[in-house]
Design a protein around this motif. Structure first.
Motif, PDB file in Angstrom:
ATOM      1  N   PHE A 186      20.314   6.003 -39.307  1.00 48.48           N
ATOM      2  CA  PHE A 186      21.287   5.996 -40.401  1.00 48.48           C
ATOM      3  C   PHE A 186      20.644   6.257 -41.763  1.00 48.48           C
ATOM      4  CE2 PHE A 186      23.788   2.888 -37.563  1.00 48.48           C
ATOM      5  CZ  PHE A 186      24.422   3.942 -36.927  1.00 48.48           C
ATOM      6  N   ASP A 187      19.354   6.010 -41.890  1.00 55.15           N
ATOM      7  CA  ASP A 187      18.700   6.143 -43.199  1.00 55.15           C
ATOM      8  C   ASP A 187      17.779   7.351 -43.306  1.00 55.15           C
ATOM      9  OD1 ASP A 187      19.911   3.805 -44.045  1.00 55.15           O
ATOM     10  OD2 ASP A 187      18.241   2.537 -43.413  1.00 55.15           O
ATOM     11  N   GLY A 188      17.583   8.091 -42.219  1.00 54.96           N
ATOM     12  CA  GLY A 188      16.572   9.132 -42.215  1.00 54.96           C
ATOM     13  C   GLY A 188      17.125  10.543 -42.156  1.00 54.96           C
ATOM     14  N   PRO A 189      16.296  11.468 -41.673  1.00 57.96           N
ATOM     15  CA  PRO A 189      16.674  12.900 -41.667  1.00 57.96           C
ATOM     16  C   PRO A 189      17.864  13.227 -40.772  1.00 57.96           C
ATOM     17  CG  PRO A 189      14.570  12.522 -40.508  1.00 57.96           C
ATOM     18  CD  PRO A 189      14.909  11.260 -41.225  1.00 57.96           C
ATOM     19  N   ILE A 190      18.108  12.417 -39.739  1.00 57.82           N
ATOM     20  CA  ILE A 190      19.289  12.674 -38.883  1.00 57.82           C
ATOM     21  C   ILE A 190      20.569  12.518 -39.703  1.00 57.82           C
ATOM     22  CG2 ILE A 190      20.588  11.847 -36.887  1.00 57.82           C
ATOM     23  CD1 ILE A 190      17.895  11.104 -35.601  1.00 57.82           C
ATOM     24  N   ALA A 191      20.613  11.477 -40.541  1.00 56.86           N
ATOM     25  CA  ALA A 191      21.775  11.289 -41.419  1.00 56.86           C
ATOM     26  C   ALA A 191      21.900  12.447 -42.404  1.00 56.86           C
ATOM     27  CB  ALA A 191      21.669   9.961 -42.160  1.00 56.86           C
ATOM     28  N   ASP A 192      20.762  12.991 -42.859  1.00 53.52           N
ATOM     29  CA  ASP A 192      20.800  14.142 -43.768  1.00 53.52           C
ATOM     30  C   ASP A 192      21.429  15.355 -43.079  1.00 53.52           C
ATOM     31  OD1 ASP A 192      19.576  12.648 -45.739  1.00 53.52           O
ATOM     32  OD2 ASP A 192      17.554  13.317 -45.211  1.00 53.52           O
ATOM     33  N   LEU A 193      21.114  15.551 -41.792  1.00 51.56           N
ATOM     34  CA  LEU A 193      21.720  16.658 -41.050  1.00 51.56           C
ATOM     35  C   LEU A 193      23.231  16.486 -40.945  1.00 51.56           C
ATOM     36  CD1 LEU A 193      19.110  17.017 -38.151  1.00 51.56           C
ATOM     37  CD2 LEU A 193      19.508  18.648 -40.019  1.00 51.56           C
ATOM     38  N   VAL A 194      23.675  15.261 -40.720  1.00 52.03           N
ATOM     39  CA  VAL A 194      25.112  14.996 -40.636  1.00 52.03           C
ATOM     40  C   VAL A 194      25.788  15.297 -41.971  1.00 52.03           C
ATOM     41  CG1 VAL A 194      26.854  13.199 -40.312  1.00 52.03           C
ATOM     42  CG2 VAL A 194      24.879  13.306 -38.787  1.00 52.03           C
ATOM     43  N   ARG A 195      25.149  14.846 -43.065  1.00 53.75           N
ATOM     44  CA  ARG A 195      25.740  15.081 -44.400  1.00 53.75           C
ATOM     45  C   ARG A 195      25.861  16.574 -44.707  1.00 53.75           C
ATOM     46  NH1 ARG A 195      23.361  10.087 -45.797  1.00 53.75           N
ATOM     47  NH2 ARG A 195      21.282  11.003 -46.008  1.00 53.75           N
ATOM     48  N   SER A 196      24.964  17.372 -44.156  1.00 51.30           N
ATOM     49  CA  SER A 196      25.009  18.819 -44.419  1.00 51.30           C
ATOM     50  C   SER A 196      25.895  19.553 -43.420  1.00 51.30           C
ATOM     51  CB  SER A 196      23.596  19.401 -44.396  1.00 51.30           C
ATOM     52  OG  SER A 196      22.994  19.236 -43.116  1.00 51.30           O
ATOM     53  N   GLY A 197      26.601  18.808 -42.555  1.00 49.47           N
ATOM     54  CA  GLY A 197      27.536  19.419 -41.624  1.00 49.47           C
ATOM     55  C   GLY A 197      26.897  20.035 -40.401  1.00 49.47           C
ATOM     56  N   ARG A 198      25.645  19.710 -40.110  1.00 47.84           N
ATOM     57  CA  ARG A 198      24.912  20.300 -38.980  1.00 47.84           C
ATOM     58  C   ARG A 198      24.937  19.320 -37.800  1.00 47.84           C
ATOM     59  NH1 ARG A 198      19.268  21.920 -41.393  1.00 47.84           N
ATOM     60  NH2 ARG A 198      19.051  22.893 -39.309  1.00 47.84           N
ATOM     61  N   ASP A 199      26.105  19.143 -37.224  1.00 48.50           N
ATOM     62  CA  ASP A 199      26.285  18.141 -36.174  1.00 48.50           C
ATOM     63  C   ASP A 199      25.462  18.440 -34.929  1.00 48.50           C
ATOM     64  OD1 ASP A 199      27.967  16.797 -37.840  1.00 48.50           O
ATOM     65  OD2 ASP A 199      29.822  17.438 -36.868  1.00 48.50           O
TER      66      ASP A 199
END
Length: 477
Positions: A186-199
């Motif tokens: 929830f706090d790392g790069p995976i969450a960043d991918l979600v925020r950028s729409g890259r599911d």
């Protein structure tokens, strides 16, 4: 009369019958929210507005035509009274009470057995805010602020966690290990991918991270010494708050306030290690043993102390013990009582005209009194901040006076400093013990001795004014 404390709950109403009494705009808003939750909605009213009538024609809701009758509640899970008729609303509430059906009466908290909160919707993540009916406008203002703080991508992040929940539980059976993995998600790069729409990329990255986490050995436990401050939860540091929310086990002193404990993870294990003058229910060796037991079991332990761990908190002893047993540790400082109590009493510890130094002293018993340098403590133009049991006041003051400190020196007692129940007593050094007895001052209380103590008579800003103000040192005040 204060509003009752409510138990927060999220109700699963899918395909379950719910009654809304009323056929106007307010009822329409309630019906719309219930339909979004998948409820089987019945509307009871003599007439319906155009929108509700269309929903009935479309088969989305069922209409019970007429005025409210108690039997309307016979098979429903909950009901909402949303009419403009106070008597009808009261009848719905009374019938619900008789049938043990939860009823919300719109804009009438006294008649309601449940409240409909303001919500921030990031489904499946939903944040609900309620004032218990006491201040609905305030609840809506809080909602507005949270809407700006909570990124819309949280909805996608929650759906990602939902998709992977079963696989994560299967690969990481240990609860603490699983929690730490999800925190990194929830706090790392995976969450960043979600925020950028890259599911798709987020799914791939989560799968790879899960493989790595499952292959790793169980993590070692650790201990964080956290200073909780004197009681006001606003004085807890951000780093201390983070530690409380990451802890598996919290070993806390008796004097740590309930408000501070309420900031911690609700599902952590809380252990009170009560230690106070004359009542050591848990010995220091016992605390050492608890830290070791939980850390060796791989848990993250927070040793939560009132004030600061390194100011009369025996934090040094605990670090020595942890180091001798190879346990990883960290220290998060807290605001010690001397700083907080003086500030909340309006008493500056140093002042250009009155005090150029501060001494922090502990004097809980006769043995500790015998070890103090009384000649140095009795010197003028300094402030003494004394962490002590109230019972030792008379002996402490007498020794200071015997070694040269004037009996007329201002002194202040700050009881429950920084808390809502704070009390301040200001007087003379030779009279402070009597005032403490007269006003029934109890621990925790801090004694401040020096000319600056008199300033609290006019500089106080928090809570009630001092219970007694000095009269013989107007120059300082």
């Amino acid at each position: 009369m204060s509003s009752p404390r409510l138990y927060p709950i999220f109700a699963e109403l899918s395909a379950r019958p719910v009654l809304v009494v009323g056929g106007g705009a307010v009822a329409q808003r309630k019906v719309a929210a219930l339909l979004e939750a998948g409820a089987d909605v019945r509307i009871g009213a003599p007439v319906l507005n155009c929108e509700l009538a269309q929903w009935v024609d479309a088969g989305r809701v069922r209409w019970i035509e007429g005025r409210f009758a108690p039997e309307w509640l016979d098979d429903v899970w909950l009901a909402i009274a949303a009419t403009s008729d106070a008597a009808a609303n009261a009848a719905v509430a009374a019938a619900g009470l008789a049938r043990r059906v939860f009823v919300n009466v719109v804009d009438d908290a006294a008649l309601s057995s449940f409240q409909v909160p303001a919500i921030v919707d990031r489904s499946p993540l939903v944040v609900a805010i309620s004032s218990g009916g006491a201040a609905p406008i305030l609840a809506r203002r809080v909602r507005e602020k949270l809407e700006t703080l909570l990124d819309p991508s949280l909805a996608s992040l929650a759906r990602l966690a939902e998709r992977w929940r079963g696989r994560i539980r299967g690969r990481l059976a240990d609860l603490g290990r699983r929690r730490r993995f999800l925190e990194r998600v929830f706090d790392g790069p995976i969450a960043d991918l979600v925020r950028s729409g890259r599911d798709d990329a987020a799914d791939a990255a989560l799968g790879a991270a899960l493989d790595r986490a499952a292959a790793q050995a169980l993590p070692r436990g650790s201990v964080v010494l956290v200073g909780a401050g004197p009681g006001d939860p606003g004085l807890l540091t951000l780093k201390g708050l983070r530690a409380l929310n990451e802890a598996d086990v919290i070993l806390h002193d008796r004097l740590v306030s309930r408000d501070v404990l309420a900031l911690a993870r609700r599902d952590a294990t809380f252990v009170e290690v009560a230690k106070e003058a004359g009542n050591h229910r848990t010995t220091q060796d016992g605390i050492h043993a608890l830290m070791l037991e939980h850390a060796q079991a791989g848990r993250r332990v927070v040793r939560l102390k009132g004030g600061d761990s390194f100011i009369f908190g025996r934090g040094g002893e605990e670090l020595e013990f942890l180091r001798s047993h190879g346990i990883a540790y960290e220290v998060v400082p807290g605001i010690t009582a001397a700083l907080a109590c003086a500030a909340y009493a309006g008493i500056p510890l140093t002042h250009r005209d009155h005090a150029q130094s501060v001494r922090l002293v502990t004097a809980h018993c006769k043995d500790s009194l015998d070890t103090l340098d009384w000649r140095a403590l009795a010197a003028e133009r300094q402030t003494l901040a004394v962490y002590m049991g109230v019972a030792g006041l008379e002996a402490f003051g007498a020794r200071l006076i015997a070694h040269g400190r004037a009996g007329s020196t201002p002194a202040a007692l700050v009881e429950n400093g920084s808390r809502r129940e704070q009390r301040v007593v200001i007087g003379r050094l030779d009279d402070i013990a009597r005032l403490a007895s007269e006003h029934a001052v109890r621990s925790p209380a801090l004694l401040l001795v020096g000319e600056v103590a008199a300033l609290g008579a006019r500089l106080h800003w928090y809570g009630a004014p001092p219970l007694q103000t000095p009269t013989s040192y107007a120059k300082a005040a």
